[in-house]
Design an enzyme around this catalytic site. Sequence first.
Site, mmCIF file in Angstrom:
data_model
loop_
_atom_site.group_PDB
_atom_site.id
_atom_site.type_symbol
_atom_site.label_atom_id
_atom_site.label_comp_id
_atom_site.label_asym_id
_atom_site.label_seq_id
_atom_site.Cartn_x
_atom_site.Cartn_y
_atom_site.Cartn_z
ATOM 1 N N MET A 155 0.849 -1.192 0.000
ATOM 2 C CA MET A 155 0.000 0.000 0.000
ATOM 3 C C MET A 155 0.887 1.245 0.000
ATOM 4 O O MET A 155 1.637 1.481 0.940
ATOM 5 C CB MET A 155 -0.933 -0.011 1.209
ATOM 6 C CG MET A 155 -1.904 -1.174 1.219
ATOM 7 S SD MET A 155 -3.141 -1.089 2.548
ATOM 8 C CE MET A 155 -4.166 0.291 1.958
ATOM 9 N N SER A 156 0.780 2.032 -1.073
ATOM 10 C CA SER A 156 1.623 3.212 -1.240
ATOM 11 C C SER A 156 0.944 4.494 -0.798
ATOM 12 O O SER A 156 1.571 5.545 -0.759
ATOM 13 C CB SER A 156 2.019 3.341 -2.710
ATOM 14 O OG SER A 156 0.858 3.581 -3.506
ATOM 15 N N GLY A 157 -0.351 4.415 -0.496
ATOM 16 C CA GLY A 157 -1.102 5.619 -0.161
ATOM 17 C C GLY A 157 -1.775 6.253 -1.355
ATOM 18 O O GLY A 157 -2.390 7.315 -1.245
ATOM 19 N N GLY A 158 -1.701 5.608 -2.525
ATOM 20 C CA GLY A 158 -2.355 6.116 -3.724
ATOM 21 C C GLY A 158 -3.684 5.437 -3.979
ATOM 22 O O GLY A 158 -4.069 4.489 -3.288
ATOM 23 N N VAL A 159 -4.373 5.897 -5.015
ATOM 24 C CA VAL A 159 -5.706 5.375 -5.312
ATOM 25 C C VAL A 159 -5.637 3.921 -5.788
ATOM 26 O O VAL A 159 -6.537 3.125 -5.485
ATOM 27 C CB VAL A 159 -6.433 6.253 -6.352
ATOM 28 C CG1 VAL A 159 -5.698 6.275 -7.676
ATOM 29 C CG2 VAL A 159 -7.878 5.792 -6.542
ATOM 30 N N ASP A 160 -4.595 3.547 -6.519
ATOM 31 C CA ASP A 160 -4.545 2.202 -7.094
ATOM 32 C C ASP A 160 -4.383 1.119 -6.030
ATOM 33 O O ASP A 160 -5.081 0.105 -6.059
ATOM 34 C CB ASP A 160 -3.403 2.120 -8.109
ATOM 35 C CG ASP A 160 -3.583 3.095 -9.264
ATOM 36 O OD1 ASP A 160 -4.733 3.281 -9.691
ATOM 37 O OD2 ASP A 160 -2.589 3.679 -9.714
ATOM 38 N N MET A 194 6.027 0.422 2.656
ATOM 39 C CA MET A 194 7.483 0.253 2.654
ATOM 40 C C MET A 194 8.169 1.595 2.879
ATOM 41 O O MET A 194 8.147 2.454 2.006
ATOM 42 C CB MET A 194 7.934 -0.358 1.327
ATOM 43 C CG MET A 194 7.377 -1.738 1.087
ATOM 44 S SD MET A 194 7.940 -2.417 -0.491
ATOM 45 C CE MET A 194 7.223 -4.061 -0.401
ATOM 46 N N CYS A 240 13.365 -1.493 -8.077
ATOM 47 C CA CYS A 240 12.544 -1.521 -6.865
ATOM 48 C C CYS A 240 11.575 -2.700 -6.916
ATOM 49 O O CYS A 240 11.370 -3.403 -5.928
ATOM 50 C CB CYS A 240 11.794 -0.205 -6.705
ATOM 51 S SG CYS A 240 10.798 -0.104 -5.198
ATOM 52 N N GLY A 288 -0.777 -2.426 -6.650
ATOM 53 C CA GLY A 288 -1.699 -1.647 -7.476
ATOM 54 C C GLY A 288 -1.193 -1.381 -8.873
ATOM 55 O O GLY A 288 -1.579 -0.392 -9.499
ATOM 56 N N CYS A 323 10.625 8.102 -5.884
ATOM 57 C CA CYS A 323 10.239 8.325 -4.491
ATOM 58 C C CYS A 323 11.338 8.970 -3.665
ATOM 59 O O CYS A 323 11.044 9.744 -2.745
ATOM 60 C CB CYS A 323 9.777 7.018 -3.849
ATOM 61 S SG CYS A 323 11.068 5.746 -3.761
#
Length: 367
Positions: free
Chosen positions: A8-13, A33, A114, A138, A212
Site C-alpha cells: 500500500m503506497s497511499g495512492g488510489v490504485d 514500505m 525496486c 496496485g 520516491c
Amino acid sequence: MKRVVLAMSGGVDSSASAWLLREQGYEVIGLFMRSGAIEAAACATGGDMLPIVNAPAHKQGCCSASDAADARRVADAMDIPFHALNFSDAFGRIKDYFADEYLAGRTPNPCVMCNNWLKFGKLWEFAEQVGADAIASGHYAQVRTVPGEDRPGLFRGRDRSKDQSYVLFGVRRSLLEKILYPVGGYTKEEIRDLARKAGLRTANKPDSQEICFIPDNDYGAFLERYRGPQETAGEMVDTAGNVVGHHAGYQHFTIGQRKGLGVTFGSPRFVVRIEPESRRVVIGTREELGRRDLQANRLNWLTTEAPSQLRCTAQIRYQHAPAECTVEVTGDDSCRVEFDQPQFGIAPGQAVVFYDEDRVLGGGWIC
C-alpha cells in the site's frame, strides 16, 4: 480464506486494490514500505521475523509522510491490519545503483529495480513470514493462465495508457503464480469511480510522477548530496568530434535528450552518446540518434523455455511504442536485438522488454 499481503503506497490504485481484494474474499494485510531512516525504534517481532515498524507517519524519512498516513487511514477504514516496514537498507541499494549508473554515463531505471528487489522480493519474504498465500500491488498489469504452460504469464493491463508491465519484466517467473494485480483489468477512470463509490479518501489523489527518493525531480542535486561533488564537467561535441560547447556534468544528460543542452542550432539536436571516460557529451541530429540494433544482458524470461531466437515487439523505455524486432540470444545471459526500423533514444542502462502482443516474454538491460 486466502491471506494476501498488499503493498500500500497511499495512492488510489493500491487503495482500490485493498477494496477489491476484500470484496473477493481475501484476508488482506496492508504493508507500507518505508525508504528512509526511522526515528522510532522497530517493534520486536521475535525469531527471524523482519522488524515491523509502527512509528507515527511524521517520523518517516525519505517516503512521503502524507502517503503513509493515507495508506494507514484507508486500511483503518476497511479494518485491514496495517504495517510499515523499514526497508532503508534495500532502498540504499537502489540509491547506490541509481548513482552508480548515472556516474557511469548510463540511464538507470530505479522503478524496475525496486520491483525486482523490494515489491516482489522483500515483499514475498514478509508474506511468507506471516503465512500469506499471495502478494499484491496496485500495478496496471495482469497475470493469466497460459494454455500448455505450467505457470501463468504476465500481460499488459487493460488500460494501455496506464500499463505498467514494462517495469515488471524482472519479476521472477516462479513468483507469478503468487502475485495479484487487482486493478489490472480496469481502466484508471474505472478505478477512480470505484474508489469514489467505496468512499476511499484517495479517490481523487493525483498520481505520483517522481522517483520516491527524489521528490523534487532534481537528479543532479540528489547525486551531489548523495555522492558529493563530482568532476564530471567536460566538452559537448558533435558526432564528428567538433567541440560545440561545454557542460557542467555528464550526469545531467541522458540519451535522446533534446531540451536543456545549453547550445542552439538551426535545427533540433539530441544527446546521441555519453562518454564518461572523456567526460564528453555527444550531440547530433535525429537521424544520428536512430539505431537499428542493441545489445542487452542480465536477461529474465517469463516463458517456459528461454528462446534462442524470436520475432516479437520490444519496448526500450516505459512510454516507447512497441517496435517489431528480431531477438537473437547470444549467450547464457545476453542477446542482440535488431529492429525492423530505426529506434530513437536507445539508452544504455534502460530495460528492453519483449512482447508477444500483450504478453511479456521477458527482457534485459541495454548495454
